[in-house]
Design an enzyme around this catalytic site. Structure first.
Site, PDB file in Angstrom:
ATOM      1  N   HIS A 148       0.824  -1.302   0.060  1.00 29.87           N
ATOM      2  CA  HIS A 148      -0.160   0.026  -0.171  1.00 29.87           C
ATOM      3  C   HIS A 148       0.779   1.230  -0.076  1.00 29.87           C
ATOM      4  O   HIS A 148       0.615   2.352  -0.762  1.00 29.87           O
ATOM      5  CB  HIS A 148      -0.914   0.013   1.303  1.00 29.87           C
ATOM      6  CG  HIS A 148      -1.851  -1.057   1.305  1.00 29.87           C
ATOM      7  ND1 HIS A 148      -2.119  -1.616   2.349  1.00 29.87           N
ATOM      8  CD2 HIS A 148      -2.804  -1.523   0.291  1.00 29.87           C
ATOM      9  CE1 HIS A 148      -3.169  -2.386   2.373  1.00 29.87           C
ATOM     10  NE2 HIS A 148      -3.522  -2.417   1.094  1.00 29.87           N
TER      11      HIS A 148
ATOM     12  N   LYS B 272     -17.438  -6.486   5.704  1.00 31.93           N
ATOM     13  CA  LYS B 272     -16.322  -7.123   6.330  1.00 31.93           C
ATOM     14  C   LYS B 272     -16.044  -6.622   7.872  1.00 31.93           C
ATOM     15  O   LYS B 272     -16.505  -5.342   7.976  1.00 31.93           O
ATOM     16  CB  LYS B 272     -15.357  -6.452   5.505  1.00 31.93           C
ATOM     17  CG  LYS B 272     -15.047  -7.090   4.356  1.00 31.93           C
ATOM     18  CD  LYS B 272     -13.560  -6.476   3.738  1.00 31.93           C
ATOM     19  CE  LYS B 272     -13.101  -7.004   2.262  1.00 31.93           C
ATOM     20  NZ  LYS B 272     -11.958  -6.453   1.763  1.00 31.93           N
TER      21      LYS B 272
ATOM     22  N   ARG C   6      -1.759  -6.875  -7.911  1.00 34.96           N
ATOM     23  CA  ARG C   6      -0.699  -7.852  -7.661  1.00 34.96           C
ATOM     24  C   ARG C   6      -0.592  -8.864  -8.795  1.00 34.96           C
ATOM     25  O   ARG C   6       0.622  -9.289  -9.149  1.00 34.96           O
ATOM     26  CB  ARG C   6      -0.692  -8.417  -6.311  1.00 34.96           C
ATOM     27  CG  ARG C   6      -0.648  -7.733  -5.061  1.00 34.96           C
ATOM     28  CD  ARG C   6      -1.073  -8.297  -3.887  1.00 34.96           C
ATOM     29  NE  ARG C   6      -2.325  -8.581  -3.969  1.00 34.96           N
ATOM     30  CZ  ARG C   6      -2.893  -9.158  -3.007  1.00 34.96           C
ATOM     31  NH1 ARG C   6      -2.674  -9.464  -1.756  1.00 34.96           N
ATOM     32  NH2 ARG C   6      -4.405  -9.508  -3.176  1.00 34.96           N
TER      33      ARG C   6
ATOM     34  N   SER D  53      -3.077  -7.942   2.685  1.00 35.29           N
ATOM     35  CA  SER D  53      -3.460  -7.585   4.210  1.00 35.29           C
ATOM     36  C   SER D  53      -3.760  -8.609   4.871  1.00 35.29           C
ATOM     37  O   SER D  53      -3.426  -9.272   5.989  1.00 35.29           O
ATOM     38  CB  SER D  53      -4.622  -6.497   4.186  1.00 35.29           C
ATOM     39  OG  SER D  53      -4.115  -5.414   3.603  1.00 35.29           O
TER      40      SER D  53
END
Length: 142
Positions: free
Chosen positions: A16, A40, A90, A127
């Protein structure tokens, strides 16, 4: 031009931070925003994530940190006048996840999404992985 870098940032990772620094070189102003997803459960309190992002943005004079709860990303974009959203990816799996949202944001609010590929040395960091690694007991000493 202003750009928005949204995410849960739970926790903030080196990936990040890298995307934030690279974005700051591309835009006049970058707002990094902790978004709350009602689907979440956050592991870290929002204020802690904001503090970590402020530390990551130290020295980047064109970066500010904010949070947004309730409402869609496009609502925040409309209120703030953002026409660009930054997303770090990614790999193909991230891109497959991000593309439908990018299309919807464009359709709903004319917001373009800029995908910034992760640096190869950080492409494995997520994360979820960081959180999982932090929860495990340390390896036994030999």
């Amino acid at each position: 031009m202003r750009a928005l870098f949204p995410g849960s940032f739970d926790p903030v990772t080196q990936g990040h931070e890298d995307i934030l620094r690279r974005s700051a070189r591309l835009f006049d102003e970058v707002v990094v925003c902790v978004m709350s997803n009602p689907n979440k459960t956050g592991r870290l309190p929002v204020e802690e994530r904001l503090d970590r992002l402020r530390a990551a943005a130290a020295g980047l004079s064109n970066v500010t940190v904010d949070s947004h709860t309730g409402g869609l990303l496009v609502d925040y974009c409309r209120r703030g006048g953002f026409k660009v959203v930054i997303r770090g990816v990614r790999g193909v799996k991230d891109l497959d996840y991000e593309m439908p949202m990018a299309r919807m944001n464009h359709e709903l609010a004319g917001v373009e999404t800029l995908f910034i590929p992760a640096e190869p040395a950080m492409a494995h960091i997520s994360s979820t992985l960081v959180t999982t690694m932090n929860r495990q007991d340390p390896a036994p000493e030999r």
